[in-house]
Motif scaffolding. Sequence first.
Motif, short mmCIF file in Angstrom:
data_model
loop_
_atom_site.label_atom_id
_atom_site.label_comp_id
_atom_site.label_asym_id
_atom_site.label_seq_id
_atom_site.Cartn_x
_atom_site.Cartn_y
_atom_site.Cartn_z
N LEU A 191 -34.12 -12.68 19.74
CA LEU A 191 -33.15 -13.04 18.71
C LEU A 191 -32.42 -14.31 19.15
N ILE A 192 -32.43 -15.34 18.30
CA ILE A 192 -31.79 -16.61 18.61
C ILE A 192 -30.35 -16.57 18.11
N HIS A 193 -29.40 -16.67 19.02
CA HIS A 193 -27.98 -16.58 18.66
C HIS A 193 -27.57 -17.78 17.81
N GLY A 194 -26.82 -17.51 16.75
CA GLY A 194 -26.29 -18.57 15.90
C GLY A 194 -27.25 -19.09 14.86
N MET A 195 -28.49 -18.57 14.83
CA MET A 195 -29.46 -19.00 13.83
C MET A 195 -29.92 -17.77 13.05
N CYS A 196 -30.31 -17.98 11.81
CA CYS A 196 -30.75 -16.86 10.98
C CYS A 196 -31.72 -17.34 9.91
N THR A 197 -32.41 -16.40 9.32
CA THR A 197 -33.28 -16.66 8.18
C THR A 197 -32.51 -16.33 6.92
N TYR A 198 -32.49 -17.29 5.98
CA TYR A 198 -31.70 -17.14 4.76
C TYR A 198 -32.63 -17.11 3.57
N ARG A 199 -32.59 -15.99 2.84
CA ARG A 199 -33.39 -15.85 1.63
C ARG A 199 -32.45 -15.87 0.43
N ARG A 200 -32.79 -16.69 -0.56
CA ARG A 200 -31.91 -16.88 -1.70
C ARG A 200 -32.71 -16.84 -3.00
N GLU A 201 -32.12 -16.28 -4.04
CA GLU A 201 -32.75 -16.31 -5.36
C GLU A 201 -32.76 -17.75 -5.85
N GLU A 202 -33.93 -18.29 -6.02
CA GLU A 202 -34.02 -19.69 -6.41
C GLU A 202 -35.41 -19.99 -6.95
N ALA A 203 -35.47 -20.62 -8.08
CA ALA A 203 -36.75 -20.98 -8.68
C ALA A 203 -37.29 -22.25 -8.03
N PRO A 204 -38.59 -22.33 -7.80
CA PRO A 204 -39.19 -23.51 -7.17
C PRO A 204 -39.32 -24.67 -8.14
N PRO A 205 -39.44 -25.91 -7.63
CA PRO A 205 -39.68 -27.06 -8.50
C PRO A 205 -41.03 -26.93 -9.21
N ARG A 206 -41.14 -27.54 -10.37
CA ARG A 206 -42.38 -27.44 -11.15
C ARG A 206 -43.55 -28.15 -10.49
N ASP A 207 -43.28 -29.21 -9.73
CA ASP A 207 -44.36 -29.98 -9.12
C ASP A 207 -44.67 -29.53 -7.69
N ALA A 208 -44.30 -28.30 -7.34
CA ALA A 208 -44.50 -27.81 -5.98
C ALA A 208 -45.99 -27.53 -5.71
N VAL A 209 -46.34 -27.57 -4.43
CA VAL A 209 -47.66 -27.15 -4.00
C VAL A 209 -47.70 -25.62 -4.07
N LYS A 210 -48.72 -25.08 -4.72
CA LYS A 210 -48.78 -23.64 -4.97
C LYS A 210 -49.89 -23.00 -4.15
N LEU A 211 -49.57 -21.84 -3.59
CA LEU A 211 -50.54 -21.08 -2.79
C LEU A 211 -50.62 -19.66 -3.33
N ALA A 212 -51.84 -19.19 -3.57
CA ALA A 212 -52.05 -17.83 -4.09
C ALA A 212 -53.31 -17.25 -3.47
N ALA A 213 -53.34 -15.95 -3.33
CA ALA A 213 -54.49 -15.26 -2.74
C ALA A 213 -55.12 -14.34 -3.76
N SER A 214 -56.42 -14.20 -3.67
CA SER A 214 -57.13 -13.26 -4.54
C SER A 214 -56.97 -11.85 -4.01
N ALA A 215 -57.35 -10.89 -4.82
CA ALA A 215 -57.34 -9.49 -4.36
C ALA A 215 -58.41 -9.32 -3.28
N PRO A 216 -58.14 -8.50 -2.27
CA PRO A 216 -59.13 -8.30 -1.21
C PRO A 216 -60.42 -7.68 -1.75
N ILE A 217 -61.54 -8.18 -1.25
CA ILE A 217 -62.85 -7.63 -1.59
C ILE A 217 -63.38 -6.90 -0.36
N ALA A 218 -63.65 -5.61 -0.50
CA ALA A 218 -64.10 -4.80 0.63
C ALA A 218 -65.62 -4.90 0.78
N HIS A 219 -66.06 -5.08 2.02
CA HIS A 219 -67.48 -5.09 2.36
C HIS A 219 -67.72 -3.93 3.33
#
Length: 308
Positions: free
Chosen positions: A171-199
């Motif tokens: 744990l790093i003292h004085g630092m934290c991860t901050y999650r906020r409700e916020e919509a992304p910009p329209r021109d953002a780079v988008k990443l998405a994953a497909s549903a897993p395919i089982a073999h």
Amino acid sequence: MPRSLWFFVFTAVVYYLQHIPGIDAVLMILLASMWPIIAINLGFAGIAIEATSGTISRAWLCLPLLYFGGNLVLAGISHYQLWQLERRVEAANTVQSLPFPSGGALVVDSTQPGIGGLPEGLIGRYDIPVVYQISDAPKGAFSWKITAGSLCQTRYPKNGAVFGYLENHKLIHGMCTYRREEAPPRDAVKLAASAPIAHESFFLPYEEQRITITDGRDRSIELIYAQARPLTWFPMPFGGCFRGPGDAKSACIFEPLRVFVTPAIGPIGNTTDLVASTLNLTPSRASTRRQRIEAEAIPAVLRPALPF
């Protein structure tokens, strides 16, 4: 006859009892499905000890040799197939590249499994100030960033949540991860994953996903992410019966236990590093960027969220 054969009798009796309603639930709670790992291995090891000590004929040594040696052969085939899968995935991913634009924004669609922890991993280990996340939660758009200073002392910040920041499991003292409700910009780079395919395969069952990254100019690339479950080098026979809610009777299995799930994406062992390498992000632990993060913390908090 070897006395160690009683271990196999015990295993067979316990496995049969798991077919009986009522008793099956008790044995399931007692983890009876794991007992064959101990009992069967003790049985074959006991036969080997009895044979080498002269208690029984040395011909009985054939059984433990076939058991342990055969498992090594099967595990070798399984791990060779894992190596082949890793080479195939690595060859497909190596040729993919989509440099991340300076000052750009990245949006991760985490509605599919496999990439849920990607935003936290990227902001903590790479020089990217913020990553947006789309989830299937009621309030489904968030921004993730590493921050420092007074915000980390706030238990319930407005429109957000603060989590302790871990680096190298500390744990790093004085630092934290901050999650906020916020919509992304329209021109953002988008990443998405497909549903897993089982073999399904005895030697190497695995699941494969396609990760698609698209920039604001409709250029896209596709990465492969796979998770495999190879056979273990030490034999682990697993057998038991399990009854789910509402099931009329238990479903019984007896097969090798596959404990370890292995990412099969070549030398890059996780999705965070795979995505970062593809986007040409600069490796940089958040603690090494602390001075810049502290300087940006107050303006970032005061900046209003983008409208949906």
